[in-house]
Scaffold this active site. Structure first.
Site, short mmCIF file in Angstrom:
data_model
loop_
_atom_site.label_atom_id
_atom_site.label_comp_id
_atom_site.label_asym_id
_atom_site.label_seq_id
_atom_site.Cartn_x
_atom_site.Cartn_y
_atom_site.Cartn_z
CE LYS A 74 58.60 43.71 53.50
NZ LYS A 74 59.14 44.93 54.12
CD GLU A 132 50.25 36.22 66.28
OE1 GLU A 132 49.50 36.94 66.98
OE2 GLU A 132 50.17 34.99 66.23
CB CYS A 185 50.29 44.40 68.87
SG CYS A 185 51.40 43.05 69.29
CD GLU A 226 46.92 48.32 66.36
OE1 GLU A 226 47.01 48.17 65.13
OE2 GLU A 226 47.44 47.54 67.19
O1 TXE Z 1 52.14 48.08 58.96
P1 TXE Z 1 52.17 47.04 57.78
P2 TXE Z 1 52.29 49.67 58.90
C1 TXE Z 1 49.42 48.40 62.97
C2 TXE Z 1 49.42 49.78 63.60
C3 TXE Z 1 49.97 50.63 62.50
C4 TXE Z 1 49.33 49.99 61.29
C5 TXE Z 1 50.03 50.25 59.99
O2 TXE Z 1 48.11 50.16 63.89
O3 TXE Z 1 49.60 51.96 62.63
O4 TXE Z 1 49.37 48.60 61.58
O5 TXE Z 1 51.42 50.05 60.14
C6 TXE Z 1 54.85 44.49 55.19
N1 TXE Z 1 52.47 42.09 51.32
N2 TXE Z 1 50.60 47.63 63.31
O6 TXE Z 1 51.64 50.22 57.68
O7 TXE Z 1 52.04 47.73 56.47
C7 TXE Z 1 55.60 45.74 55.55
O8 TXE Z 1 56.60 46.03 54.61
C8 TXE Z 1 53.41 41.65 52.16
C9 TXE Z 1 50.43 46.65 64.35
O9 TXE Z 1 53.68 50.00 59.12
O10 TXE Z 1 51.20 46.00 58.12
C10 TXE Z 1 56.15 45.37 56.91
O11 TXE Z 1 57.30 44.54 56.77
N3 TXE Z 1 53.94 42.40 53.14
C11 TXE Z 1 51.53 45.68 64.34
C12 TXE Z 1 54.99 44.56 57.51
O12 TXE Z 1 54.22 44.13 56.40
C13 TXE Z 1 53.49 43.66 53.29
C14 TXE Z 1 52.89 46.21 64.15
C15 TXE Z 1 54.09 45.33 58.47
O13 TXE Z 1 53.67 46.51 57.86
C16 TXE Z 1 52.49 44.18 52.44
C17 TXE Z 1 52.93 47.17 63.08
C18 TXE Z 1 51.98 43.34 51.42
N4 TXE Z 1 51.04 43.75 50.56
C19 TXE Z 1 51.79 47.87 62.73
N5 TXE Z 1 52.25 45.45 52.83
C20 TXE Z 1 51.49 44.63 65.43
N6 TXE Z 1 50.56 43.70 65.30
O14 TXE Z 1 52.31 44.60 66.33
C21 TXE Z 1 53.06 45.72 53.87
N7 TXE Z 1 53.83 44.64 54.15
#
Ligand code: TXE
Length: 480
Positions: free
Chosen positions: A173, A248, A282, A383
């Site tokens: 996904k 990660e 990140c 962050e």
């Molecule tokens: O990330 P999410 P978001 C950090 C960054 C950002 C914050 C929130 O600080 O502002 O996270 O970003 C899926 N079960 N990073 O809300 O929600 C979602 O659909 C399973 C750092 O956009 O963590 C997407 O595919 N999956 C980071 C993925 O998780 C779920 C990069 C990431 O989204 C889910 C991005 C659930 N319950 C954001 N909820 C890095 N480490 O590089 C969401 N998802």
């Protein structure tokens, strides 16, 4: 662009016929629809993956490798169109997608096509017992890969390539915010001859589609990159089922600069490590600590260099900073700038939204430098994940290490110095998964990649990824 799910080698609409809007961050307009998939779509994909696993796990490594290499070649053959799609979906400059994101996606498949042929396991002779032990590393079955929006195809393929190289079948996904290149990858996989069901791509929200993948009994492992909060939630859901987990998560990485460094190289790299991809990586060095001896000089030079960065439409060749990924994310990043002064910070440069002519509704923000006098402020502890960095002076090595480690995160650190003893002292004491010395984001795909503390669990990359996507079985054979 009308995006569909890719299940069992077919492009299909979500069973519920429910759809989500997809936005172009450069102009704020809806430019396509994506499936709002639910558990029913995930079930279909798992059915296909389980069936495909019977053959995929048994075909020779050469055959598997050939298909992965073909996917890699086709990604490069479509470099321009993939880069444009990535840029339109994410807001990053086309030039960046062309130089970094898409070539790296191709490298991911190429690397794991080769790595799987070199992957081996241990043997132990039990001397005195007339027995030999050896270890089998078998694919897990059906695994889940969930990726974020900041490096969409780059991180999506970073998970899928080792998973399928190791003989698993995948339910993947991409982020609902950036689904386009994952959709295009499905077409490439089909053309490359990847058997039906080996890779299934389901689009939708994290709370429904993502949740259905994580919570499904038949999915044996989850490889996830995203926010720390989401990672913690996933761990909670997966733990009672004893799934393998690779997480990660976020970072709040220190960039530690000493007066004895190669100054010009440091300055140029620091501009990049602060603002590349609009600061939405990140690994970005969002907390800059500078030795007092060069603090004032650095401040002046850094502001000057950052003021030269061109914010603009992502398709323009001269653009260095494009649009942030979404309106919601822009507001989040801006909210940190808005509390800067209350938190004891001083905005040295930037801080405002940018109106790009003809694209006034795009999500543009100036690269922003904030001077802080404490590491305890929210700007240094949370962050922000945007084009915002803080700078702060330090006096001693001891103080620099303490400041660097004073965060719940532990992904990466960058150190600028030409002192070997200092390099070793810092490298040993920094509580991070990666330490870069006199460079930033130089990646060798064989190395273990991941973080300590709340930056995650497990390591990706190299044989670590192949180990993650396989289960060990020890065989003990007694002979007379
Ligand atoms: O990330 P999410 P978001 C950090 C960054 C950002 C914050 C929130 O600080 O502002 O996270 O970003 C899926 N079960 N990073 O809300 O929600 C979602 O659909 C399973 C750092 O956009 O963590 C997407 O595919 N999956 C980071 C993925 O998780 C779920 C990069 C990431 O989204 C889910 C991005 C659930 N319950 C954001 N909820 C890095 N480490 O590089 C969401 N998802």
């Amino acid at each position: 662009m009308q995006i569909q799910n890719y299940i069992n080698g077919q492009f299909v609409n979500p069973i519920s016929d429910s759809w989500l809007d997809n936005y172009n961050p450069a102009n704020g307009e809806v430019y396509g629809k994506i499936p709002n998939s639910d558990i029913a779509d995930v079930e279909k994909a798992i059915e296909a993956a389980e069936l495909a696993f019977k053959n995929w796990s048994k075909i020779t490594l050469e055959e598997r490798g050939q298909i992965l290499l073909k996917i890699s070649e086709l990604i490069l053959a479509n470099l321009q169109s993939l880069a444009e799609a990535e840029s339109k979906d994410n807001g990053k400059p086309v030039s960046l997608a062309k130089e970094v994101d898409i070539p790296r996606a191709a490298s991911n498949f190429k690397y794991f096509a080769n790595a799987i042929t070199q992957f081996s396991s241990e043997a132990h002779e039990s001397i005195g017992h007339n027995a030999v032990n050896f270890t089998l590393r078998e694919p897990l079955g059906v695994v889940g890969c969930i990726s974020p929006w900041n490096l969409p195809l780059y991180l999506f393929t970073w998970k899928i390539a080792p998973a399928i190289a190791a003989g698993n079948c995948v339910i993947a996904k991409p982020s609902e915010v950036t689904p386009a290149t994952a959709f295009l990858l499905a077409e490439i996989c089909k053309e490359a001859g990847l058997p039906n069901g080996v890779l299934n791509i389901i689009h939708g929200l994290g709370s429904t589609t993502g949740q259905a993948i994580v919570a499904h009994q038949k999915i044996k492992a989850i490889s996830f990159t995203g926010g720390t909060k989401t990672g913690a939630h996933i761990a909670k859901v997966a733990a009672p089922m004893f799934k393998k987990l690779s997480l990660e998560l976020g970072g709040k990485n220190p960039n530690i600069i000493f007066a004895d460094c190669d100054y010009d190289k440091m300055l140029a790299t620091t501009v990049r490590s602060s603002f590349a991809n609009q600061g939405q990586i990140c690994l970005c060095g969002s907390r800059i600590f500078v030795e007092h001896k060069i603090y004032e000089k650095f401040k002046t030079d850094f502001i000057q260099k950052v003021s030269e960065l061109k914010v603009g439409h992502p398709s323009k060749e001269e653009t260095q900073i494009g649009a942030l990924v979404s309106q919601q994310h822009l507001e989040k990043v801006k909210s940190y700038i808005d509390i800067a002064e209350k938190e004891g910070g001083k905005i040295l440069y930037g801080g405002n939204k940018v109106e790009v002519a003809n694209f006034e509704n795009g999500y543009y923000l100036q690269p922003t430098i904030i001077e802080v006098n404490s590491n305890q402020c929210k700007l240094n502890q949370e962050e922000i994940f945007g084009p915002v960095v803080t700078i702060m002076r330090f006096e001693t090595d001891k103080q620099a290490i303490e400041l660097a480690n004073d965060t719940k995160y532990g992904l990466s650190a960058t150190l600028w110095t030409n002192n070997l003893n200092r390099t070793m002292q810092f490298s040993k004491q920094l509580k991070t998964g990666i330490v870069w010395v006199n460079t930033w984001m130089l990646r060798d795909l064989r190395t273990p990649f991941g973080g300590q503390k709340e930056s995650g669990v497990g390591r990706e990359g190299g044989f670590e990824a192949l180990r993650f996507f396989t289960e060990q079985k020890n065989l003990c054979i007694k002979y007379n």
